[in-house]
Design a protein around this motif. Structure first.
Motif, PDB file in Angstrom:
ATOM      1  N   UNK A   1       0.729  -1.182  -0.005  1.00  0.00           N
ATOM      2  CA  UNK A   1       0.071  -0.089  -0.201  1.00  0.00           C
ATOM      3  C   UNK A   1       0.963   1.343   0.015  1.00  0.00           C
ATOM      4  N   UNK A   2       1.917   1.029   0.156  1.00  0.00           N
ATOM      5  CA  UNK A   2       3.040   2.433   0.005  1.00  0.00           C
ATOM      6  C   UNK A   2       4.431   1.872   0.074  1.00  0.00           C
ATOM      7  N   UNK A   3       5.129   2.474  -1.090  1.00  0.00           N
ATOM      8  CA  UNK A   3       6.611   2.352  -1.482  1.00  0.00           C
ATOM      9  C   UNK A   3       7.372   3.038  -0.677  1.00  0.00           C
ATOM     10  N   UNK A   4       7.015   4.309  -0.046  1.00  0.00           N
ATOM     11  CA  UNK A   4       7.729   5.350   0.738  1.00  0.00           C
ATOM     12  C   UNK A   4       6.884   6.302   1.589  1.00  0.00           C
ATOM     13  N   UNK A   5       7.465   6.889   2.565  1.00  0.00           N
ATOM     14  CA  UNK A   5       6.430   7.526   3.558  1.00  0.00           C
ATOM     15  C   UNK A   5       5.440   8.540   2.814  1.00  0.00           C
ATOM     16  N   UNK A   6       6.002   9.237   1.807  1.00  0.00           N
ATOM     17  CA  UNK A   6       4.973  10.063   1.343  1.00  0.00           C
ATOM     18  C   UNK A   6       4.128   9.608   0.176  1.00  0.00           C
ATOM     19  N   UNK A   7       4.058   8.216  -0.037  1.00  0.00           N
ATOM     20  CA  UNK A   7       3.224   7.640  -1.129  1.00  0.00           C
ATOM     21  C   UNK A   7       1.986   8.304  -1.307  1.00  0.00           C
ATOM     22  N   UNK A   8       1.245   7.959  -2.241  1.00  0.00           N
ATOM     23  CA  UNK A   8      -0.255   8.023  -2.843  1.00  0.00           C
ATOM     24  C   UNK A   8      -0.789   7.211  -1.493  1.00  0.00           C
ATOM     25  N   UNK A   9      -2.076   7.712  -1.652  1.00  0.00           N
ATOM     26  CA  UNK A   9      -3.074   7.182  -0.465  1.00  0.00           C
ATOM     27  C   UNK A   9      -3.888   6.355  -1.144  1.00  0.00           C
ATOM     28  N   UNK A  10      -4.611   6.697  -2.509  1.00  0.00           N
ATOM     29  CA  UNK A  10      -5.787   6.072  -2.992  1.00  0.00           C
ATOM     30  C   UNK A  10      -5.477   4.567  -3.343  1.00  0.00           C
ATOM     31  N   UNK A  11      -4.103   4.242  -3.836  1.00  0.00           N
ATOM     32  CA  UNK A  11      -3.986   2.772  -4.415  1.00  0.00           C
ATOM     33  C   UNK A  11      -4.043   1.763  -3.089  1.00  0.00           C
ATOM     34  N   UNK A  12      -3.772   2.247  -1.889  1.00  0.00           N
ATOM     35  CA  UNK A  12      -3.902   1.303  -0.816  1.00  0.00           C
ATOM     36  C   UNK A  12      -5.265   0.997  -0.561  1.00  0.00           C
ATOM     37  N   UNK A  13      -6.159   2.089  -0.719  1.00  0.00           N
ATOM     38  CA  UNK A  13      -7.671   1.938  -0.459  1.00  0.00           C
ATOM     39  C   UNK A  13      -8.125   0.930  -1.664  1.00  0.00           C
ATOM     40  N   UNK A  14      -7.571   1.170  -2.813  1.00  0.00           N
ATOM     41  CA  UNK A  14      -8.144   0.506  -3.966  1.00  0.00           C
ATOM     42  C   UNK A  14      -7.641  -0.948  -3.766  1.00  0.00           C
ATOM     43  N   UNK A  15      -6.796  -1.265  -3.234  1.00  0.00           N
ATOM     44  CA  UNK A  15      -6.153  -2.722  -2.727  1.00  0.00           C
ATOM     45  C   UNK A  15      -7.067  -3.199  -1.964  1.00  0.00           C
ATOM     46  N   UNK A  16      -7.500  -2.423  -0.863  1.00  0.00           N
ATOM     47  CA  UNK A  16      -8.326  -3.274   0.152  1.00  0.00           C
ATOM     48  C   UNK A  16      -9.717  -3.451  -0.465  1.00  0.00           C
TER      49      UNK A  16
END
Lengths: 112, 450
Positions: free
Chosen positions: B9-24
């Motif tokens: 859901x993230x590849x670094x601290x400041x990464x995008x938020x929406x792709x993690x939500x989409x994954x879930x």
């Protein structure tokens, strides 16, 4: 021709060391990479940037070479004065290397 | 064969938020990981922790958890993350608070600590990777964090944690731990630990394997980067993995994206050192088995190292920086004149620097003069002077010399920028394993990890 025509690349950083992978689009071009892209040639290409040793690791099953450039990141990402402290743009710099065309005798000559 | 689906859901601290939500929402996941800790991030987090005892964890922790926690809880998706940074206990408390506010009673949140070895390092005689004693850093020493392996994370999962929050753990361990837990791999099954580490290494940078950081128009075209999907690893009991992503999301998973990520930040592919295994990626095979489905197998491993790597954060120096732009006819010559003026000014005013560089952005700032061979004069360029000093005051003088080109430099300079900052730098050292004691905490309860 430019290396860019037959390969792609990505750079990574660890401390003051940069690693640059070079990957043939077509596995058939891998022997050309292996033959021409010696550690010495890559070291010469990056003479202004990498002060230290350049190591080469071959991954023929992936059609890829991995170059490890020591002392190449101006002290490392945390203290470098460089605008690109990670050396991320070095992947593009390696693709600007000139390599001989396929039918050039240089390609067939054994590497030193 | 049993398979586990792990999303990154993230590849670094400041990464995008929406792709993690989409994954879930659409990824049918068993586990969601967030890798948010870079070499320097933890040193900066330690400083934040010193300034605020309740702080020092990832700034986006609360936002990420509010976005995914309810749905993860509902679907039984377990979360593993290093967003604890310099303060996993406070991070876990924050996540419990968010869980309560969302009405998620009974959610088990574990904090893994023990990576902070600053006191050990201060008390002992250790050499850093430059061969000098760590003690010489004195008050400049800010932090020391050992890279923990998968073991304490596995124990947290075995104890029933729904969310596991660590500080400094090896990045691939975030993925390796769920695999060990689910498949019951032995901690000396070097082949599987090597392959599991490869899975972790492939997933840890999230979008970097689904087409992010890959596109080069005309050579490597990637569609939908503005709605890039993050990766899912479908991992089998033997450790082989199919890398894929949510159907319909942007980006792509191909042999080429997987190869680039495989070699990212790797030195000798036969010996990728982690706390759990010396992984060997030299025999890896990559096969496209369907659209956005790539099978990766063939990694192995060798016995783990006896020592753990420790990242040391310290105040190294100060950097002053100034920038100014020039455009139109003669821009390059005016930029060169500007740089020579700044150079002379620093001499006249006696600014002491241990290192300095004079760049012309658009000409030679990235790869110096040799690779930036003669090109037609650009329409616009930007100068940049950056110098290292022993004090913030000296650093500020460098920045000011560039800014004063407004009234004292060549014609037509514009858009000055200046900054002066202290530099938290990182060194590393090695510690014997038994000098590092990890433990898992569930609120009031805790248990040490063997």
């Amino acid at each position: 021709m430019l290396l860019r025509e037959i390969a792609h690349a990505r750079a990574g950083d660890k401390g003051n060391i940069s690693n640059i992978s070079v990957i043939a689009y077509d596995p058939q071009d891998y022997p050309r990479l292996e033959n021409y892209l010696t550690a010495e040639r890559v070291k010469a290409h990056f003479a202004d940037i990498a002060a230290g040793e350049v190591q080469r690791f071959a991954l023929p099953a992936l059609g890829a070479l991995n170059f490890v450039l020591h002392d190449a990141l101006s002290g490392g990402v945390t203290r470098s004065l460089a605008l690109d402290a990670h050396g991320k743009t070095l992947s593009s710099a390696i693709l600007s290397l000139d390599i001989p065309d396929q039918d050039s005798p240089t390609v067939l000559a054994p590497t030193a | 064969m049993k398979r586990i689906r792990i999303g990154a859901g993230a590849g670094y601290s400041g990464d995008r938020l929406e792709p993690a939500v989409e994954l879930v929402e659409k990824g049918d996941l068993d586990y969601l990981i967030f890798e948010c800790l870079a070499e320097r991030t933890i040193a900066l987090a330690q400083r934040a922790h010193m300034q605020d005892p309740a702080g020092g964890y990832d700034p986006l922790l609360a936002e990420r958890m509010r976005a995914v926690l309810a749905q993860c809880s509902e679907q039984g998706i377990r979360i593993v993350t290093n967003m604890g940074a310099a303060n996993p206990l406070a991070a876990a408390a924050m996540v419990r608070e968010i869980a309560r506010s969302l009405g998620l009673e009974g959610l088990k949140v574990a904090a893994v600590i023990g990576d902070d070895v600053l006191d050990t390092l201060r008390a002992g005689q250790f050499m850093d990777d430059t061969g000098q004693p760590v003690n010489r850093l004195g008050e400049r020493l800010l932090s020391a964090n050992a890279y923990l392996g998968a073991q304490p994370l596995v124990e947290a999962l075995a104890a029933g944690a729904d969310v596991v929050i660590t500080g400094r753990a090896a990045d691939p361990a975030l993925v390796l731990a769920p695999l060990i837990h689910e498949f019951g791999w032995a901690m000396d099954d070097w082949q599987r630990l090597g392959q599991g580490t490869l899975v972790g290494h492939l997933l840890e940078c999230a979008g970097q394997i689904t087409g992010g950081y890959f596109a080069d128009p005309g050579y490597k075209d990637v569609a939908g980067l503005a709605r890039l999907g993050f990766p899912i690893g479908e991992v089998a009991e033997d450790g082989s993995v199919v890398i894929t992503k949510v159907e319909g999301s942007g980006g792509q998973v191909t042999a080429a994206t997987c190869k680039e990520q495989l070699l990212y930040e790797i030195h000798d592919p036969r010996a990728y050192l982690t706390p759990d295994v010396v992984a060997d990626f030299s025999g890896v095979r990559i096969t496209e088995i369907g659209p956005d489905r790539v099978l990766v197998e063939g990694a192995t491993g060798h016995p783990r190292p006896d020592t753990l790597k420790v990242s040391i954060g310290y105040i190294d120096s100060y950097i002053g920086e100034g920038q100014m732009s020039y455009a139109g006819p003669g821009a390059l010559n005016r930029a060169r004149l500007a740089l020579s003026i700044v150079e002379e000014r620093l001499k006249i005013t006696g600014v002491q620097t241990s290192e300095i560089r004079y760049d012309i952005l658009g000409v030679n700032a990235m790869h110096r003069d040799r690779l930036a061979a003669p090109h037609p004069e650009p329409y616009e360029v930007r100068i940049r002077v950056a110098g290292r000093t022993d004090s913030l005051r000296e650093a500020a003088r460098i920045a000011n010399e560039v800014e004063s080109l407004y009234t004292c430099g060549p014609a037509g300079g514009g858009g000055a920028f200046k900054s002066a900052r202290d530099i938290v730098a990182v060194l590393s050292t090695l510690l014997p394993r038994d000098a590092v004691q990890a433990s898992v905490h569930f609120g009031e309860n805790q248990h040490a990890v063997t």
